[in-house]
Scaffold this active site. Sequence first.
Site, PDB file in Angstrom:
ATOM      1  CD  GLU A 155      -2.826  -1.247   2.399  1.00 16.37           C
ATOM      2  OE1 GLU A 155      -2.748  -0.337   3.254  1.00 16.37           O
ATOM      3  OE2 GLU A 155      -3.615  -2.210   2.504  1.00 16.37           O
ATOM      4  CD  GLU A 270      -4.634  -7.876   2.153  1.00 14.59           C
ATOM      5  OE1 GLU A 270      -5.483  -7.169   2.737  1.00 14.59           O
ATOM      6  OE2 GLU A 270      -3.426  -7.571   2.076  1.00 14.59           O
TER       7      GLU A 270
END
Length: 363
Positions: A155, A270
């Site tokens: 991220e 995820e």
Amino acid sequence: MNRRQLLAALPGAAMTALPLVAEAQTVERTLKGLASAKGLLYGAAVANWQSDRDALLRRTFSRQCAAVVPEWEMKWGIIEGTRGQRNYSAPDRIVSFASSHRLAVRGHPAIWHRNLPRWVDGALKTEGETVIVEHIRDLLTHYKGKITSWDIVNEAIEPKDGQPDSLRNSVFLRHLGPDYIARCFEIAAQADPGIQAFYNEYGLYHNDAPDTARRAAVLKLLAKLKSQGAPIYGLGIQGHLTVGRPFNPSTFASFLREVAALGLKIMITELDIDDRRLTQTISERDRLVAEMATQFLTVALDERAVEGLLTWGLSDKYSWLNSTTNQTRTDGTMNRCLPYDEKFDRKPFWFALADAFNRAPRR
């Protein structure tokens, strides 16, 4: 809800692909088996406190999964809360759990802007790159030979921060500059040349302005990493989907092709599907969640650069979307976001996964 009703809750297009004779076969087969038959990997996230307390969770993992990823245990703040006092006892327990159930382990993450020890900001300011060299090198050396697939940087993109190239305004960017991402991959490769090193990112799938901007920024980052010669193996696409946000199959398919054209592999890392916007009955919510799963997975698994997927948990009972600190629904019901409900009964989401693996092209 019986098996026939569960299958009936899937979208019609998915149902027509499964003849009645295959129904029992699909129900009795496992997600890891269906995935493996197509050269894909299936697994899920878990935390120690979940596996410690729940024998049913452990049995389900053992039967359904080929891989496990630690939900929190490998984050820097867990390992080195105090500078120089590195404690691997928590992530080692995940690795032990995996070994006892014959699961591969996916390392997650080496570098992330959240869950950092408090001392990191000041140390980066005064010592620079030495701080991340020490952390990445020690982490990957500790698990050398035990973990081959790693989220090295997690991220690092945030268009809203207004930084050049849409990089996140993190402590790493502020103290190390934009090339810290490439350096992380180089440091990781030096520590363990045998790993598959991934860049992992969320918000790459919906067809709205935030995800459109993030897709463009991630493609630019990946192209830059390749041009810099960074030893990156692939892109992890988190897959935190939300029912009600727009999804365009052709847009997502085009993005996957562009990633693959860079010579990178892809992992869905995820996957869960947030139903907080839905006000319908639970059975209708389950149907809509499965419908979105089918739309997403049909596109994702059709791209041969995709090597597999991990759901962010197995049961709604243990999802971060139902945690006490992140209760996403206000009607008193659980978010129906994962393949199993709180009693570990299969939901339409499970059958959407099974059908998607069954229809995926063989690798």
